[in-house]
Design an enzyme around this catalytic site. Structure first.
Site, PDB file in Angstrom:
ATOM      1  N   HIS A  36       0.895  -1.293  -0.090  1.00  0.00           N
ATOM      2  CA  HIS A  36      -0.096   0.179   0.172  1.00  0.00           C
ATOM      3  C   HIS A  36       1.189   0.970   0.220  1.00  0.00           C
ATOM      4  CE1 HIS A  36      -3.080   2.246   1.796  1.00  0.00           C
ATOM      5  NE2 HIS A  36      -1.907   3.308   1.526  1.00  0.00           N
ATOM      6  N   GLU A  37       1.938   1.120   1.423  1.00  0.00           N
ATOM      7  CA  GLU A  37       2.376   2.182   0.942  1.00  0.00           C
ATOM      8  C   GLU A  37       3.336   2.763   0.089  1.00  0.00           C
ATOM      9  OE1 GLU A  37       1.688   4.631   3.392  1.00  0.00           O
ATOM     10  OE2 GLU A  37       1.038   3.309   4.435  1.00  0.00           O
TER      11      GLU A  37
ATOM     12  N   GLU B 272      -6.874   7.069  -0.903  1.00  0.00           N
ATOM     13  CA  GLU B 272      -5.868   5.427  -0.365  1.00  0.00           C
ATOM     14  C   GLU B 272      -7.051   4.781  -0.964  1.00  0.00           C
ATOM     15  OE1 GLU B 272      -4.638   5.099   2.545  1.00  0.00           O
ATOM     16  OE2 GLU B 272      -3.770   7.401   1.907  1.00  0.00           O
TER      17      GLU B 272
ATOM     18  N   HIS C 129       1.619   4.446  -2.977  1.00  0.00           N
ATOM     19  CA  HIS C 129       1.437   5.248  -3.096  1.00  0.00           C
ATOM     20  C   HIS C 129       2.741   6.398  -3.179  1.00  0.00           C
ATOM     21  CE1 HIS C 129      -1.776   6.805   0.037  1.00  0.00           C
ATOM     22  NE2 HIS C 129      -1.913   5.611   0.697  1.00  0.00           N
TER      23      HIS C 129
END
Length: 291
Positions: free
Chosen positions: A144-145, A222, A148
């Site tokens: 997820h990071e 997100e 980003h």
């Protein structure tokens, strides 16, 4: 996943410093005394708005390290550290970005990514996350990071924040001038009480509107990062499990000083409009519905 909150806090601080400096240098008095050149005011607002946002962006990585006490572990020989670094390296290669710095910090289950450029980013994981999740769940959070970073979310949010800052600075001063000169008929040289009071009040009110808009964009990023993690993992299931586990953690366990920056908060009512993260349930549902 604190990067947006850290960025916004830094941005607000920079904006406050720039605003005080502008007042001390007499810019506000100049605009009120010279008939308010809207073109010049717009230029001033853009310098203030984007200047604050980009200074915050450039400061984001050192500020994140300082505020969380994160320690970079890229060269650490510890087995767990090596696994974290190797996981970030694997996902970074798949995402087509340079290897970020990897850091570990003491705290509740959380993680964040930050940095001014996608090829010189920082990915940090808390000790609480490692202790409370299985390896595939931790991998999903790391994915997820990394997503980003690969999506350029920090730059995107900087541009959005800059536009909102410009909107607030321009409108508050333009309306303040109108109230002072037209409604209250102040004909003295320099700004009157109407200008000063109106500007302060509108800075606050319009700032709240801007914060809601920025938060809405953040929530959309997100969802996209969740989908990116699923793609990097090759499965939606680990990300769904990680979110479900985070959803079961009591937000009250976080220290008050960082409670607003946690991934697992559950804002309700009007406060949900200011949340940088969607509800956990909505994120799981979005993953389930994705193709």
């Amino acid at each position: 996943m604190k990067r947006i909150a850290l960025f916004l806090i830094t941005n607000l601080a920079v904006m406050a410093v720039l605003g005080i400096t502008a007042s001390l240098l007499g810019f506000n008095r100049y605009y009120a005394a010279t008939g308010l050149d809207l073109g010049a005011l717009l230029g001033f607002a853009m310098v203030m708005g984007f200047g604050g946002a980009f200074i915050s962006l450039l400061m984001s990585k050192p500020m994140a390290k300082w505020s969380t006490g994160a320690v970079v572990i890229n060269d650490s020989p510890e087995p767990m550290h090596r696994w974290l670094v190797d996981t970030v390296a694997r996902f970074s290669k798949r995402a087509g970005i340079e290897m970020p710095e990897v850091a570990l910090y003491e705290g509740e289950p959380n993680a964040f990514a930050t940095g001014a450029f996608k090829n010189s980013a920082l990915v940090a994981v808390s000790t609480g996350l490692l202790q409370s999740m299985s390896r595939d769940e931790v991998e999903a959070v790391i994915g997820h990071e990394v997503a980003h970073v690969a999506n350029g979310d920090m730059v995107t949010m900087t541009l959005i924040q800059g536009v909102m800052n410009t909107f607030v600075v321009f409108l508050s001063r333009a309306i303040g001038y109108f109230i002072d000169r037209v409604v209250l008929k102040n004909d003295r040289e320099g700004p009157g009480i109407g200008y000063m009071v109106t500007t302060v009040v509108l800075d606050l009110l319009l700032g709240l509107v801007a914060a809601m808009i920025v938060a809405w964009f953040s929530r959309q990023r997100e969802f996209r990062a969740d989908a990116g993690a699923a793609q990097l993992m090759g499965s939606r299931v680990p990300m769904q499990r990680a979110l479900a586990r985070l959803g079961g953690i009591d937000p009250g366990e976080l220290p008050q000083s960082v409670a607003t920056m946690g991934i697992n908060g559950r804002p309700s009512g009007i406060m949900a409009l200011f949340s940088s993260h969607p509800p956990i349930e909505d994120r799981i549902r979005a993953l389930q519905q994705s193709a």
